[in-house]
Motif scaffolding. Structure first.
Motif, PDB file in Angstrom:
ATOM      1  N   ILE A  64       0.840  -1.195   0.000  1.00  0.00           N
ATOM      2  CA  ILE A  64       0.000   0.000   0.000  1.00  0.00           C
ATOM      3  C   ILE A  64       0.873   1.242   0.000  1.00  0.00           C
ATOM      4  N   TYR A  65       0.448   2.257  -0.732  1.00  0.00           N
ATOM      5  CA  TYR A  65       1.057   3.578  -0.595  1.00  0.00           C
ATOM      6  C   TYR A  65      -0.002   4.543  -0.053  1.00  0.00           C
ATOM      7  N   HIS A  66       0.466   5.624   0.551  1.00  0.00           N
ATOM      8  CA  HIS A  66      -0.408   6.645   1.093  1.00  0.00           C
ATOM      9  C   HIS A  66      -0.367   7.841   0.138  1.00  0.00           C
ATOM     10  N   GLY A  67      -1.508   8.186  -0.428  1.00  0.00           N
ATOM     11  CA  GLY A  67      -1.562   9.211  -1.462  1.00  0.00           C
ATOM     12  C   GLY A  67      -2.230  10.482  -0.990  1.00  0.00           C
ATOM     13  N   ARG A  68      -1.735  11.579  -1.529  1.00  0.00           N
ATOM     14  CA  ARG A  68      -2.308  12.901  -1.220  1.00  0.00           C
ATOM     15  C   ARG A  68      -2.362  13.709  -2.511  1.00  0.00           C
ATOM     16  N   VAL A  69      -3.446  14.422  -2.728  1.00  0.00           N
ATOM     17  CA  VAL A  69      -3.609  15.269  -3.900  1.00  0.00           C
ATOM     18  C   VAL A  69      -3.836  16.696  -3.421  1.00  0.00           C
ATOM     19  N   VAL A  70      -3.034  17.622  -3.930  1.00  0.00           N
ATOM     20  CA  VAL A  70      -3.138  19.016  -3.501  1.00  0.00           C
ATOM     21  C   VAL A  70      -2.918  19.913  -4.708  1.00  0.00           C
ATOM     22  N   GLU A  71      -3.586  21.063  -4.740  1.00  0.00           N
ATOM     23  CA  GLU A  71      -3.440  22.028  -5.828  1.00  0.00           C
ATOM     24  C   GLU A  71      -2.682  23.242  -5.309  1.00  0.00           C
ATOM     25  N   GLU A  72      -1.642  23.647  -6.051  1.00  0.00           N
ATOM     26  CA  GLU A  72      -0.808  24.765  -5.613  1.00  0.00           C
ATOM     27  C   GLU A  72      -0.145  25.418  -6.817  1.00  0.00           C
ATOM     28  N   ASN A  73      -0.269  26.739  -6.903  1.00  0.00           N
ATOM     29  CA  ASN A  73       0.424  27.538  -7.926  1.00  0.00           C
ATOM     30  C   ASN A  73       0.184  27.026  -9.343  1.00  0.00           C
ATOM     31  N   GLY A  74      -1.030  26.584  -9.631  1.00  0.00           N
ATOM     32  CA  GLY A  74      -1.343  26.094 -10.967  1.00  0.00           C
ATOM     33  C   GLY A  74      -0.999  24.637 -11.196  1.00  0.00           C
ATOM     34  N   TRP A  75      -0.444  23.970 -10.193  1.00  0.00           N
ATOM     35  CA  TRP A  75      -0.079  22.559 -10.319  1.00  0.00           C
ATOM     36  C   TRP A  75      -1.045  21.696  -9.520  1.00  0.00           C
ATOM     37  N   ILE A  76      -1.378  20.544 -10.074  1.00  0.00           N
ATOM     38  CA  ILE A  76      -2.057  19.488  -9.321  1.00  0.00           C
ATOM     39  C   ILE A  76      -0.970  18.503  -8.912  1.00  0.00           C
ATOM     40  N   VAL A  77      -0.694  18.414  -7.623  1.00  0.00           N
ATOM     41  CA  VAL A  77       0.435  17.616  -7.125  1.00  0.00           C
ATOM     42  C   VAL A  77      -0.095  16.306  -6.570  1.00  0.00           C
ATOM     43  N   LEU A  78       0.426  15.213  -7.110  1.00  0.00           N
ATOM     44  CA  LEU A  78       0.119  13.880  -6.596  1.00  0.00           C
ATOM     45  C   LEU A  78       1.301  13.433  -5.745  1.00  0.00           C
ATOM     46  N   GLN A  79       1.068  13.295  -4.460  1.00  0.00           N
ATOM     47  CA  GLN A  79       2.126  12.852  -3.544  1.00  0.00           C
ATOM     48  C   GLN A  79       1.899  11.385  -3.188  1.00  0.00           C
ATOM     49  N   TYR A  80       2.944  10.589  -3.390  1.00  0.00           N
ATOM     50  CA  TYR A  80       2.914   9.167  -3.045  1.00  0.00           C
ATOM     51  C   TYR A  80       3.863   8.955  -1.873  1.00  0.00           C
TER      52      TYR A  80
END
Length: 622
Positions: free
Chosen positions: A150-166
């Motif tokens: 399993i990975y722990h995922g986070r999605v956040v929007e910042e400065n025009g970017w959609i950031v997918l953090q794994y």
């Protein structure tokens, strides 16, 4: 969830790796919770088996300096360790092969610092060596009950970017005990980011990927989506994990990682400066560097470690034998992420913090919020980079700003020119007036300052014209789909170390293991037996060791050349010291002869008559 699954990575491990990404909540349920307050012994708050994610998410307060930490397991007893060793001896699966040893890849200074670092572990707080074996046993038991990856995922929007953090949680980091690395610690959090942006058709597309990797930061962490170094299977990036350390790399290989102690930083800077100047003067490479690593800028006062990210072992991810079971989505609303600021494993009180467990994905060890959490684009140096669809508009905005600046500069020049001319008239009027000498000097100073300001403005105008042309060319390239070099932003590329020939590597390993000890023993023997000749013989022994090292590295010719240049420089300094005034006299005599010859040549140079310009008379018109 759909975005996380669309770009989830593939992690390739090195053969011999024992720990893989797992569910952090499973780990929490198996741990006990402890607290270490200043001037007190550690105290257990919640025993193992009773800790839940709800309890860990409860807010808490405590005195300054108190540290909360989780503890997963206890060290094995001697009998259990022996039984584990016997089982490993009868195991048929190939185990980890270190290859060329890490000490054979660096020079003497790094080996000596490494020896001191190893000695320091005897006095520092550290994770017991048998704790890694106990953790591996417990981890195997957990896999029997739940083998999900399993990975722990986070999605956040910042400065025009959609950031997918794994975020990847590992039960244990056994880099030191398993792979001769820098440290061991319970629990390990690693991560990577995929940066998406809307294109001109408002479709989300990946543009950048960033991997967390030891002491690398900013621009060096990221690769553009079309960078050939970024390997992908479809839209899934390949991540090569370091054995035991779980650090992330874009390419498979063995990476020489250097740990620099803070108090040695000034010394390292001086040595780097001296080495770079010496190499530029002698046009040679440092024999302490491997071939092909001349520009690596290795630190001779750092402690060397090898991170094995070969990718020849277990792999997890899309289209692999083992795939991700599911993402576990986290954010600020996840209780244990937001509320628990303590450590995720044993708190050893290591003054260097290398053996202490890490904090969770949101926090640093001191409880402050990680930059990658609150500023994921700035963490990878992307705060200054616009998304691809906005680059053309950004270029046009820069062109408009540049033209406005140039118009303002031209206006300033037009305003300053009459002032400068007026000052020149004043100076001309006062030039022959002795009683206005002071005022004349002040006016001349004002003229010089104003003329310099006008020259600077005109220089900026001309530079702006050149920049404007460059922006136009850049905009034309963008309109045709050209994005430039995908690696132009990288300042310190991390390249895999080259593996040497097997025979030479083994000999170099043996020499690296014994050379520092032999050198120290020679120093002691000479100091006791013949202290009067200690400097001479130590210099001789060091030179001999340098030649042996160069021969093993295939750099003997280069080292001899550098040594010859050094001897010539020393001999020149000795001669200059012994015959200083003779040298000065010869130089003055040579200067006098040169001046005399030059003056006589000018006297004897033939004079050439100036060409007669004939006036052309036009014939009268009819």
């Amino acid at each position: 969830m759909a975005l996380l699954r669309a770009y989830e990575p593939i992690i390739k491990f090195t053969r011999g790796e024992q720990f893989f990404p797992m569910d952090a909540e499973v780990y929490i349920n198996c741990c006990s919770l402890w607290i270490k307050r200043p001037h007190e012994e550690p105290r257990q708050l919640i025993p193992a088996g009773q800790l839940t994610i709800a309890l860990l998410a409860e807010p808490y307060q405590d005195e300054v300096g108190a540290v909360r930490y989780l503890q997963f397991t206890e060290p094995l007893k001697a009998t259990a360790m022996a039984a584990k060793a016997l089982r490993r001896a009868g195991h048929d699966t190939p185990l980890f092969d270190a290859g060329t040893g890490r000490l054979a890849r660096v020079g003497y200074a790094s080996r000596l610092i490494d020896a001191l670092f190893s000695v320091s572990l005897l006095a520092r707080g550290r994770v017991p060596g048998d704790l890694a074996t106990a953790a591996a046993e417990e981890y195997s038991s957990l896999l029997n009950d739940d083998d999900r990856h399993i990975y722990h995922g986070r999605v956040v929007e910042e400065n025009g970017w959609i950031v997918l953090q794994y975020w990847f949680f590992y039960l244990y980091n056994n880099w030191r005990s398993g792979f001769n690395g820098a440290n061991d610690h319970e629990a390990d959090w690693e991560m990577m980011c995929v940066y998406l942006a809307h294109d001109n058709q408002d479709v989300l597309r990946p543009e950048w990927v960033a991997f967390a990797s030891h002491d690398y930061s900013g621009d060096d962490l990221r690769r553009r989506w079309d960078d050939p170094e970024l390997q992908k299977v479809g839209d899934h990036p390949l991540l090569f994990a370091g054995a035991g350390s779980h650090s992330s790399y874009f390419s498979a290989g063995e990476y020489l990682t250097e740990l620099e102690l803070n108090f040695l930083t000034p010394v390292s800077r001086v040595l780097r400066f001296v080495r770079s100047r010496w190499r530029s003067l002698t046009a040679t490479s440092d024999p302490d560097e491997l071939p092909g690593d001349e520009d690596a800028g290795s630190n001779v006062m750092a402690i060397p470690f090898v991170d094995y990210a070969r990718g020849d072992g277990f792999a997890v991810g899309p289209r692999q034998v083992e795939e991700w079971s599911r993402p576990c989505v986290i954010d600020e609303s996840t209780g244990w992420v937001r509320a628990y600021r303590g450590l995720w494993g044993l708190y050893t009180q290591d003054p260097f913090a290398g053996e202490d467990a890490p904090a969770g994905p949101m926090y640093n060890r001191d409880g402050t919020v990680r930059r990658v959490w609150f500023d994921p684009s700035g963490w990878a140096g992307l705060e200054k980079v616009p998304p691809r669809a906005k680059m053309a508009a950004t270029v046009e905005a820069q062109k408009v700003t540049l033209r406005r600046r140039q118009a303002e500069l031209r206006r300033q020049v037009e305003e300053k020119l009459p002032l400068l001319r007026g000052l020149d008239v004043q100076a001309a009027a006062m030039r022959d007036q002795p009683h206005l000498r002071r005022t004349y000097s002040e006016v001349r100073a004002q003229m010089d300052s104003l003329a310099q300001a006008i020259a600077q403005d005109r220089d900026e105008i001309v530079a702006g014209d050149v920049l404007y042309e460059s922006l136009e060319r850049y905009a034309a390239g963008l309109s045709s789909g050209l994005l430039g070099d995908p690696r132009a932003h990288i300042r310190r590329p991390h390249k895999p170390a080259q593996r040497t020939d097997l025979w030479a590597g083994r000999v170099a390993e043996l020499w690296a293991a014994v050379s520092v000890t032999v050198l120290l023993l020679a120093f002691v023997v000479l100091f006791v037996v013949k202290p009067s000749v200690l400097p001479f013989w130590m210099a001789t022994i060091i030179a001999l060791f340098a030649f042996i090292e160069a021969g093993l590295r295939g750099a003997f010719t280069r080292t001899v050349g550098s040594f010859a240049v050094g001897l010539a420089a020393v001999a020149g300094l000795v001669l200059l010291y012994e015959f200083f005034w003779w040298v000065i006299g010869v130089l003055v005599l040579a200067l006098a002869v040169y001046i005399l010859v030059d003056n006589l040549r000018e006297l004897t140079r033939p004079q050439r008559a100036a060409p007669v310009r004939r006036r052309r008379i036009n014939p009268p018109s009819s």
